[in-house]
Structures are given as structure tokens and as C-alpha cells.
Design an enzyme around this catalytic site. Structure first.
Site, mmCIF file in Angstrom:
data_model
loop_
_atom_site.group_PDB
_atom_site.id
_atom_site.type_symbol
_atom_site.label_atom_id
_atom_site.label_comp_id
_atom_site.label_asym_id
_atom_site.label_seq_id
_atom_site.Cartn_x
_atom_site.Cartn_y
_atom_site.Cartn_z
ATOM 1 N N ARG A 6 0.758 -1.083 0.011
ATOM 2 C CA ARG A 6 0.063 0.190 0.316
ATOM 3 C C ARG A 6 0.744 0.798 0.130
ATOM 4 O O ARG A 6 2.392 1.004 0.914
ATOM 5 C CB ARG A 6 -0.434 0.318 1.141
ATOM 6 C CG ARG A 6 -2.259 0.988 1.311
ATOM 7 C CD ARG A 6 -2.517 1.527 2.202
ATOM 8 N NE ARG A 6 -1.356 1.449 3.900
ATOM 9 C CZ ARG A 6 -1.298 2.378 4.276
ATOM 10 N NH1 ARG A 6 -1.070 3.582 3.401
ATOM 11 N NH2 ARG A 6 0.168 2.479 5.323
ATOM 12 N N VAL A 7 0.336 2.546 -0.573
ATOM 13 C CA VAL A 7 1.472 3.608 -0.589
ATOM 14 C C VAL A 7 -0.126 4.853 -0.768
ATOM 15 O O VAL A 7 -1.358 4.580 -1.097
ATOM 16 C CB VAL A 7 2.128 4.362 -2.049
ATOM 17 C CG1 VAL A 7 3.484 3.154 -2.003
ATOM 18 C CG2 VAL A 7 1.216 3.644 -3.178
ATOM 19 N N SER A 8 0.122 5.746 0.316
ATOM 20 C CA SER A 8 -0.963 6.379 0.338
ATOM 21 C C SER A 8 -1.735 7.446 -0.477
ATOM 22 O O SER A 8 -2.567 8.276 -1.111
ATOM 23 C CB SER A 8 -0.679 7.248 1.765
ATOM 24 O OG SER A 8 -0.708 6.665 2.930
ATOM 25 N N THR A 9 -0.758 7.780 -1.543
ATOM 26 C CA THR A 9 -0.785 8.795 -2.621
ATOM 27 C C THR A 9 -0.648 8.293 -4.035
ATOM 28 O O THR A 9 0.187 7.457 -3.668
ATOM 29 C CB THR A 9 -0.046 10.516 -2.183
ATOM 30 O OG1 THR A 9 1.155 10.088 -1.915
ATOM 31 C CG2 THR A 9 -0.080 10.559 -1.002
ATOM 32 N N GLN A 36 3.159 8.346 -5.099
ATOM 33 C CA GLN A 36 4.485 7.478 -4.629
ATOM 34 C C GLN A 36 4.328 6.360 -5.428
ATOM 35 O O GLN A 36 3.145 5.710 -6.133
ATOM 36 C CB GLN A 36 3.703 6.996 -2.873
ATOM 37 C CG GLN A 36 3.853 7.786 -2.172
ATOM 38 C CD GLN A 36 3.372 8.058 -0.568
ATOM 39 O OE1 GLN A 36 2.266 7.621 -0.655
ATOM 40 N NE2 GLN A 36 4.240 7.513 0.236
#
Length: 197
Positions: free
Chosen positions: A15-18, A21
Site C-alpha cells: 500500500r501507498v497513501s498517495t 508514490q
């Protein structure tokens, strides 16, 4: 420590938040760890209650599988949420591995992680419950008007949250408590408890 032989798959989660990324570093590490399948959430904050990739992973995993993440914070959106997920894995006989932190619950020493997180989740819920009850009592002593009585008390909310994290359906829990799903969700948010999907 020697790793126990497990008959299940290694199931990866990244997972990445933005959106800007990249998942490539996590995906490379998960592929090197021989994970298949790998579930992804790209541009999804860890604070979101529902994450499509994590939701799909939770539906896909089976006993003896190992959930693998690059880093611990990729999985849980809070320490309580992470603790509850690990407790759920333990109850469903699913192993957990975090590559960066060197956590592997398929090792004898790694099993201690499950017990520590289980104890932490219980402590966190007890603390939330105690603080809520103390706050209500203090408000009553000051003569504060607390508004309409709540349908669900703090004990019922904490128990409902525990059942949700153990994999019970929220609609079933709401029916059991005699409230709507919306009332249950609102009560859980009021106590500040994170809820997994």
C-alpha cells in the site's frame, strides 16, 4: 530462529497513501519473498476504513497462509487496527510476516508477536472503556446535561468492535444488539475505535 513449514501460500499486501508514490519497492520485496498473489492499494490512505486491496486479501486468505508485508505500517491504519488484524490472523490460523521488521509468526519466537499484539488490543479497549466511563461519571458529578441516553453503552460498543475484528458481519451484530447498522457504526466512531471492513 528456524521457520516452521507451512502448507499455505505467501499472500502479499502492498500500500501507498498517495497517487504519486510508487509501489515498486514493496512489490519487488514481496515477489522476492515468493508471494503469490499480491494485493495492492495505490493512493489509499491507511486511515481509510475500507481499502479494496486489503478487503480482497481478507476474503482470499485461508488457514495456513502467510500474509506478508514490506513494513508493518503498510497493513494497519492504527496500532489498535493492526493489533486486531493480527489477533484475527491468529484465530484463523494465518501466519504473518513483516520483511523490514523481521517479524515472522511461523517461527517459535515470532509467535510471541501474536500474544503481544493480542494483549495490547485488549489493553487499548479496556483503556478506552475506562476513560469513557470516567468521563461520563465526571460529567454527571458536575451536573452536566449529557443529552438523550445512548442506546448502546460503552461495554456493548467495545464488545461489538471485538466481534467485528474477529470477522463477524456488522449487520448481524447490529441485529443482535437491536440497533441499525448506522447506529452501530456511529457508536463505534464515537468511542474512537477503528473498524476494519
Amino acid at each position: 530462529m528456524t521457520e516452521e513449514k507451512t502448507s499455505g501460500r505467501r499472500v502479499g499486501y502492498a500500500r501507498v497513501s498517495t497517487k504519486d508514490q510508487r509501489l515498486s519497492m514493496q512489490l519487488d520485496a514481496l515477489q522476492n519473498a515468493k508471494c503469490r498473489p499480491i494485493f495492492e492499494d495505490h493512493g489509499v490512505s491507511g486511515a481509510k476504513g475500507s481499502r479494496p486491496g486489503l478487503d480482497a486479501l481478507l476474503l482470499d486468505i485461508k488457514p495456513n497462509d502467510t500474509v506478508v508485508v514490506y513494513k508493518l505500517d503498510r497493513l494497519g491504519r492504527s496500532v489498535l487496527h493492526l493489533s486486531d488484524l493480527l489477533v484475527r490472523f491468529q484465530e484463523e490460523h494465518i501466519h504473518f510476516m513483516s520483511l523490514s521488521e523481521g517479524i515472522n509468526t511461523a517461527t517459535p519466537g515470532g509467535k510471541l508477536v501474536f500474544h503481544l499484539f493480542s494483549a495490547f488490543a485488549e489493553f487499548q479497549r479496556d483503556t478506552i472503556l475506562e476513560n469513557t466511563l470516567c468521563g461520563l461519571e465526571a460529567a454527571k458529578r458536575r451536573g452536566s446535561q449529557l443529552g438523550r441516553p445512548r442506546i448502546l453503552g460503552p461495554q456493548a460498543i467495545v464488545e461489538a468492535h471485538r466481534l467485528i475484528m474477529a470477522g463477524e458481519r456488522r449487520d448481524d451484530i447490529a441485529d443482535m444488539l437491536g440497533v441499525s447498522r448506522m447506529t452501530l457504526d456511529r457508536a463505534i466512531r464515537r468511542l474512537g475505535l477503528d473498524c476494519a471492513p
